[in-house]
Structures are given as C-alpha cells and as structure tokens.
Write an enzyme that holds these catalytic residues in place. Structure first.
Site, mmCIF file in Angstrom:
data_model
loop_
_atom_site.group_PDB
_atom_site.id
_atom_site.type_symbol
_atom_site.label_atom_id
_atom_site.label_comp_id
_atom_site.label_asym_id
_atom_site.label_seq_id
_atom_site.Cartn_x
_atom_site.Cartn_y
_atom_site.Cartn_z
ATOM 1 N N HIS A 128 0.814 -1.220 0.000
ATOM 2 C CA HIS A 128 0.000 0.000 0.000
ATOM 3 C C HIS A 128 0.843 1.263 0.000
ATOM 4 O O HIS A 128 0.371 2.331 0.351
ATOM 5 C CB HIS A 128 -0.961 -0.014 1.191
ATOM 6 C CG HIS A 128 -1.940 -1.153 1.142
ATOM 7 N ND1 HIS A 128 -2.617 -1.625 2.230
ATOM 8 C CD2 HIS A 128 -2.348 -1.930 0.099
ATOM 9 C CE1 HIS A 128 -3.396 -2.646 1.881
ATOM 10 N NE2 HIS A 128 -3.239 -2.848 0.596
ATOM 11 N N CYS A 136 5.057 12.626 -7.235
ATOM 12 C CA CYS A 136 4.340 13.398 -8.246
ATOM 13 C C CYS A 136 3.521 12.422 -9.084
ATOM 14 O O CYS A 136 4.047 11.445 -9.596
ATOM 15 C CB CYS A 136 5.330 14.159 -9.132
ATOM 16 S SG CYS A 136 4.538 14.865 -10.604
ATOM 17 N N CYS A 139 5.031 12.716 -13.020
ATOM 18 C CA CYS A 139 6.372 12.265 -13.437
ATOM 19 C C CYS A 139 7.006 11.304 -12.440
ATOM 20 O O CYS A 139 8.124 10.848 -12.645
ATOM 21 C CB CYS A 139 7.289 13.468 -13.675
ATOM 22 S SG CYS A 139 7.838 14.280 -12.153
#
Ligand SMILES: [Zn+2]
Length: 261
Positions: A128, A136, A139
């Site tokens: 998890h 991000c 990217c």
C-alpha cells in the site's frame, strides 16, 4: 490437545530453523503495540473523514476534496511521527540479520517500521505504499514531507511538482488507486517460492492479502497465521495462533535463541 504458548512458539521456531526462504506478511496488528492507529477502528481516522469521499479520483479531480485529503494526510503524518518499531518488528529484523532466514517482508502497512527496525529496504515490499514519501502523480518524482509542511501548517494549498507541475500526493495507495504492479508481482512470486509464510497481524480479508497465503501453500510452503482474531484462511494454515504480534514473536525468538546453543 494441551498446547501451551511455549510449545507453539517452539513449533514455529523449529519451522523457521528448517527454512531458508521465510516470507513474513504483516498487517495493522503488528503495529498496534507501537501505537500506530488502526484507522478502521471506532474513533479512528475513518470516523472523522468519509472514506467514500477519499478516493483517488476525487483527489485528482476536485480541489476541494484535495484540501480535505491533505488535512487527513497531515493528521496521519502527525500521528505516525515518533512511532517506534516494537518487539515484533525487531524480531522480524532479526530473522533477516541474525538468522539469514528471510526472503521478504510483505506488508500492508505504510508506517515504514520494518525498515526502521533494521530490515533492508530491498527486502520490504509495501503493498500500500509508504506514508513517508510524496510522489508526483505525473512524473513520479519523489519528495520529502518537508516541502509541504509549512503550507499544511498554515492551511495553504500544497504546491505542485517543481519539475513538471503535476500534483503531489503521499506515496500511499488510496481507495480507487491500483496497487503498485511491480510490488504486487514480486509479492506473488516471493510467496510462491516461500518455504514458510508467516502472516502476522492481518485479518487476511482484503485483496491481495487473502491470496498470498494461498500462493505459498500452492508452492509447497508451510503457513502460519498469527492474529488476535480468526481469519478466513485459518482452515488452510498449518498453525493458527490467536495472540498479539509482540507476544508471539518474542516467544518465537526465545525459542530460536535456545536453538543456537
Ligand atoms: Zn512531476
């Protein structure tokens, strides 16, 4: 059938001793002794935040949800900060470092306590994700919490990725978000190859937790389930032990130490 706790611990320790590819699988129950809150319990996070609202899709598409989401994450971060590994985590680390028995720790937890206890990061598979990093969504650059703490403290909006402008999010898997596929594939493979699979503190209900012990059995491995409550997979286990993670693992370590002599 008068088994006392020592007999059970000796049995588990004996199986560890005979094994060379032990897989430890852990859920929330291993971290309760460390004071990590179980979010599903009454009074937990999910009593204060509506899980239906807290989906990946809402995070990505609705700025208002995103604000609530960050409030939730910030709450979690504060609750997680300062928690320490307990005797169960330390025992698992010893299986790797002292006994060289461990092929992997597969965990449902996002608290990072296995690495903190001394397991090599390369052997810990976090199904998890992790609470301790931001990523991000565009990217995949990774960031530390430092860059968002000021904003969260002041109730301001969190900045986007400095590289590409994409949304940042803690590197945990949210509702509606796919499990990391590489981690999942590795976890499956390691489970098949395990000669001993020990599940600690997981109710073994949600996917893929419910599947990995089955893979271990299919691959010819032994299955031990340590959990305070019964699990649906108990019938297929070689041994079921209804006890706390800390108590179980410290008893097992006692037995292993004795086997060294
Ligand atoms: Zn980016």
């Amino acid at each position: 059938m008068a088994f006392n706790i020592e007999d059970i611990a000796r049995q588990v320790a004996g199986w560890i001793w005979e094994s060379s590819r032990v897989v430890i699988f852990t859920g929330a129950g291993i971290s309760t002794e460390s004071g990590v809150p179980d979010f599903r319990r009454p009074g937990g996070i999910w009593d204060r935040f509506d899980p239906e609202e807290m989906t990946y899709q809402n995070f990505v598409s609705k700025p208002e949800s995103r604000r609530v989401y960050w409030e939730l994450y910030y709450n979690c971060w504060k609750e997680f900060a300062g928690v320490e590994p307990n005797r169960a985590h330390l025992a698992v680390a010893e299986l790797e470092n002292r006994y060289q028995k461990l092929s992997a720790v597969i965990t449902q937890n996002v608290d990072g306590l296995h690495q903190e206890a001394g397991n090599s990061p390369g052997r810990v598979w976090e199904l998890h994700g992790t609470m301790w990093q931001l990523t991000c969504l565009n990217c995949s650059s990774e960031y530390s919490w430092d860059i968002v703490l000021d904003a969260l403290e002041n109730g301001e909006e969190v900045e986007n990725c400095s590289g590409c402008g994409g949304l940042l999010k803690p590197a945990t898997v949210s509702f509606g978000q796919a499990l990391p596929s590489t981690v999942l594939l590795q976890a499956q493979q390691l489970s098949v190859e395990a000669d001993l699979f020990i599940s600690i503190g997981s109710s073994l209900v949600v996917y893929p937790a419910a599947m990995l012990p089955q893979l271990a059995k299919d691959g010819g491995g032994r299955l031990v389930i340590i959990n305070r409550e019964p699990t649906p997979l108990d019938p297929m286990a070689d041994l079921v032990w209804e006890v706390s993670a800390g108590e179980a693992m410290s008893e097992v370590m006692e037995q292993l130490y004795q086997m060294e002599d």
